[in-house]
Scaffold this active site. Structure first.
Site, mmCIF file in Angstrom:
data_model
loop_
_atom_site.group_PDB
_atom_site.id
_atom_site.type_symbol
_atom_site.label_atom_id
_atom_site.label_comp_id
_atom_site.label_asym_id
_atom_site.label_seq_id
_atom_site.Cartn_x
_atom_site.Cartn_y
_atom_site.Cartn_z
ATOM 1 N N TYR A 65 -0.644 -23.132 22.766
ATOM 2 C CA TYR A 65 -0.985 -22.806 21.479
ATOM 3 C C TYR A 65 -1.881 -21.980 21.136
ATOM 4 O O TYR A 65 -2.928 -21.183 20.444
ATOM 5 C CB TYR A 65 -1.510 -23.855 19.612
ATOM 6 C CG TYR A 65 -0.284 -24.478 20.426
ATOM 7 C CD1 TYR A 65 1.060 -24.326 19.294
ATOM 8 C CD2 TYR A 65 -0.552 -26.012 20.911
ATOM 9 C CE1 TYR A 65 2.057 -25.498 20.397
ATOM 10 C CE2 TYR A 65 0.254 -26.799 20.212
ATOM 11 C CZ TYR A 65 1.599 -26.828 20.091
ATOM 12 O OH TYR A 65 2.499 -27.971 20.025
ATOM 13 N N HIS A 66 -2.172 -20.633 22.313
ATOM 14 C CA HIS A 66 -3.978 -20.310 22.643
ATOM 15 C C HIS A 66 -3.010 -18.601 22.820
ATOM 16 O O HIS A 66 -3.274 -17.584 23.685
ATOM 17 C CB HIS A 66 -4.345 -20.654 23.496
ATOM 18 C CG HIS A 66 -4.746 -21.920 24.027
ATOM 19 N ND1 HIS A 66 -5.266 -23.035 25.191
ATOM 20 C CD2 HIS A 66 -4.941 -22.646 22.973
ATOM 21 C CE1 HIS A 66 -5.761 -23.738 24.718
ATOM 22 N NE2 HIS A 66 -5.495 -23.677 23.222
ATOM 23 N N GLN A 67 -1.821 -18.392 21.733
ATOM 24 C CA GLN A 67 -1.831 -16.315 22.015
ATOM 25 C C GLN A 67 -3.082 -15.422 21.561
ATOM 26 O O GLN A 67 -3.538 -16.437 20.737
ATOM 27 C CB GLN A 67 -0.925 -16.569 20.901
ATOM 28 C CG GLN A 67 0.952 -16.987 21.226
ATOM 29 C CD GLN A 67 0.283 -18.499 20.856
ATOM 30 O OE1 GLN A 67 0.035 -19.052 19.932
ATOM 31 N NE2 GLN A 67 1.144 -19.344 21.390
ATOM 32 N N HIS A 71 -1.084 -19.511 27.197
ATOM 33 C CA HIS A 71 -1.332 -20.661 27.462
ATOM 34 C C HIS A 71 0.315 -21.447 27.632
ATOM 35 O O HIS A 71 -0.246 -21.857 26.170
ATOM 36 C CB HIS A 71 -2.761 -21.638 27.542
ATOM 37 C CG HIS A 71 -3.776 -21.212 28.337
ATOM 38 N ND1 HIS A 71 -5.398 -21.104 27.281
ATOM 39 C CD2 HIS A 71 -3.830 -20.291 29.021
ATOM 40 C CE1 HIS A 71 -6.151 -21.153 28.987
ATOM 41 N NE2 HIS A 71 -5.263 -19.536 29.490
#
Length: 497
Positions: free
Chosen positions: A428-430, A227
């Site tokens: 930070y939603h890898q 995201h």
């Protein structure tokens, strides 16, 4: 961005990234998980996994705790709203209502709408995965944690195609830890694919080019999703209601926090409210959101460390934001929830201490879908800023153009298209780099029970197994995956555990 690239920090700490994320607890949409199941992953539909979201949860927001269909008060992870917030957060909700939105429990029956954020916190302090799950069992006989240790390889029997242990390095010494039943890999969406590939599990040609023997040819590292958002959409106000470092880090506020766990220091990172929007069908209360608006009661000028945390180029900051560095502001991240762009993780070489290469590939989708969703979000935020709710604070769009984009007319579609590709912030939603799917899926790495295809005794349990990124911050979905995995492991091994 500094050095021309985005900063992707990870949680190299007990508890992982739950120790440094913004504590937002969002589950995603029913359609996310029904989609996972429809793509060949039985048991992962929403009706089946809801119990695992609830299993972790200790809902402390009274009106939500009453909804026992969607919430629980029996889990270890406390969910609360802060006991202090700025009046700007209420303005964001009121602006949403003014423009046709509704207030919702986004972790309940309907996700579309506006809400204060539900946080993983307890009495004004962070509740990380470590605090919730590890602290209570730290003295258990079958729990052993080794810190300051590097896992360098999963050990595989080449004849049996079976994982039998892990190679570790601690204090410069190499150790081998053998597994009686199976190896469980939980290194995250970046390091799990790295470790799989270092161990000979991955794309054959890529491994061969890095002098690594291939045990099974699988698309490890592909399907990278994230995201991201435009990070500089800032509004000025003529009041002192925003969060600024010098106004909250006062002696009185510090004393208030440590004595009573109240006051401005209990506000998690300044993020206070949120909205989920289906840009294709905005009035559909049970739609499938593709856009999140993340409200912050400040901006990158509110705290000196923000420009470093977001890796904002110093020259850009000085040109655009330094002139307003002493002013009160607010901002909203227009966050792309269901991107069509796909990235990849690859090895730099066969050295486990070398960081892997990360190709985010933001805005590389065919047809410009991701850009269009982001532009919709920018326009929606500007619309919200013009409502009566925000005009009470004299809200005004900060209009110093980004130098790289100044050849476009400010506030034009072309200007914002340039801006979103200039100040591009990961949220930070890898995830999704060891995709879950049936053996027939050419993109799949693990099966629906999270076992690596073609290698016995090896399971992956983290955000890398997600087939598609959910319409959610990924902390809660990752805990759900772990809760479900725990049940599957017990089912598979039964009395042996």
């Amino acid at each position: 961005m500094r050095a021309g690239r985005c900063a992707w920090p990870r949680g190299k700490v007990v508890g992982g990234s739950s120790v440094l994320h913004s504590m937002m607890h969002t589950r995603g949409n029913r359609k996310d998980y029904d989609r996972w199941a429809a793509n060949g992953n039985p048991g992962w539909n929403y009706d089946n996994i809801l119990k695992y979201f609830k299993k972790s949860e200790n809902m402390q927001i009274p009106e939500l705790a009453k909804d026992t269909k969607y919430h629980s008060t029996k889990g270890p992870m406390n969910i609360q709203e802060p006991n202090w917030r700025t009046p700007l957060s209420r303005a964001f909700l009121d602006a949403g209502i003014e423009t046709g939105g509704k207030i919702v429990d986004y972790n309940g029956k309907k996700q579309i709408g506006y809400s204060y954020i539900q946080f993983t916190m307890n009495n004004g302090s962070r509740v990380s995965a470590s605090r919730a799950f590890l602290h209570p069992i730290k003295n258990r006989n079958n729990f052993f944690l080794v810190k300051n240790t590097m896992a360098t390889k999963i050990l595989i029997d080449p004849r049996k195609k079976r994982a039998y242990g892990v190679q570790l390095i601690k204090d410069g010494k190499k150790y081998t830890v053998k597994a009686r039943l199976e190896v469980i890999l939980s290194a995250g969406a970046i390091n799990s694919p790295q470790l799989l590939m270092l161990s000979g599990i991955g794309p054959m040609e890529h491994l061969r080019n890095n002098n690594i023997q291939t045990y099974i040819n699988l698309p490890v590292g592909y399907n990278l999703q994230d995201h991201w958002a435009l990070g500089g959409l800032t509004f000025l106000i003529n009041t002192t209601d925003s969060l600024r470092f010098e106004s909250i880090a006062t002696t009185d506020n510090v004393i208030q926090y440590f004595c009573h766990h109240t006051g401005p220091l209990t506000a998690p990172t300044g993020t206070e409210a949120i909205a989920f929007i289906d840009t294709k069908d905005p009035r559909n209360s049970v739609g499938y959101p593709d856009l999140e608006l993340l409200f912050v009661a400040g901006s990158i000028v509110s705290q000196p460390a923000y420009k470093h945390a977001f890796s904002i180029d110093e020259h850009l900051y000085d040109a655009v934001y330094k002139p307003i560095s002493n002013m009160h502001t607010w901002m909203v991240f227009p966050m792309l929830l269901r991107p069509q762009s796909r990235g990849r993780i690859t090895l730099k070489n066969e050295d486990p201490y070398e960081k892997p290469l990360i190709y985010a590939n933001y805005f590389t989708d065919d047809g410009g879908h991701d850009e269009k969703i982001m532009l919709y979000g920018i326009r929606k935020i500007i619309e919200l800023s013009k409502t009566k709710a925000f005009q009470r604070f004299g809200s005004k769009l900060h209009n110093i153009p980004i130098p790289k984009c100044a050849h476009h007319k400010f506030d034009s579609d072309l200007y914002w298209a340039c801006a979103m590709k200039t100040i591009t912030n990961t949220i930070y939603h890898q995830c999704c780099t060891a995709k879950m799917g049936p053996r027939s899926d050419p993109e799949a790495v693990v099966d629906p029970r999270l076992k690596v295809h073609g290698i016995a005794g090896l399971r992956v349990v983290d955000a890398s197994i997600m087939p598609h990124i959910p319409a959610a911050h990924t902390n809660a979905p990752t805990m759900m995956i772990a809760e479900k995995a725990a049940d599957m492991i017990k089912e598979d091994w039964g009395i042996l555990i």
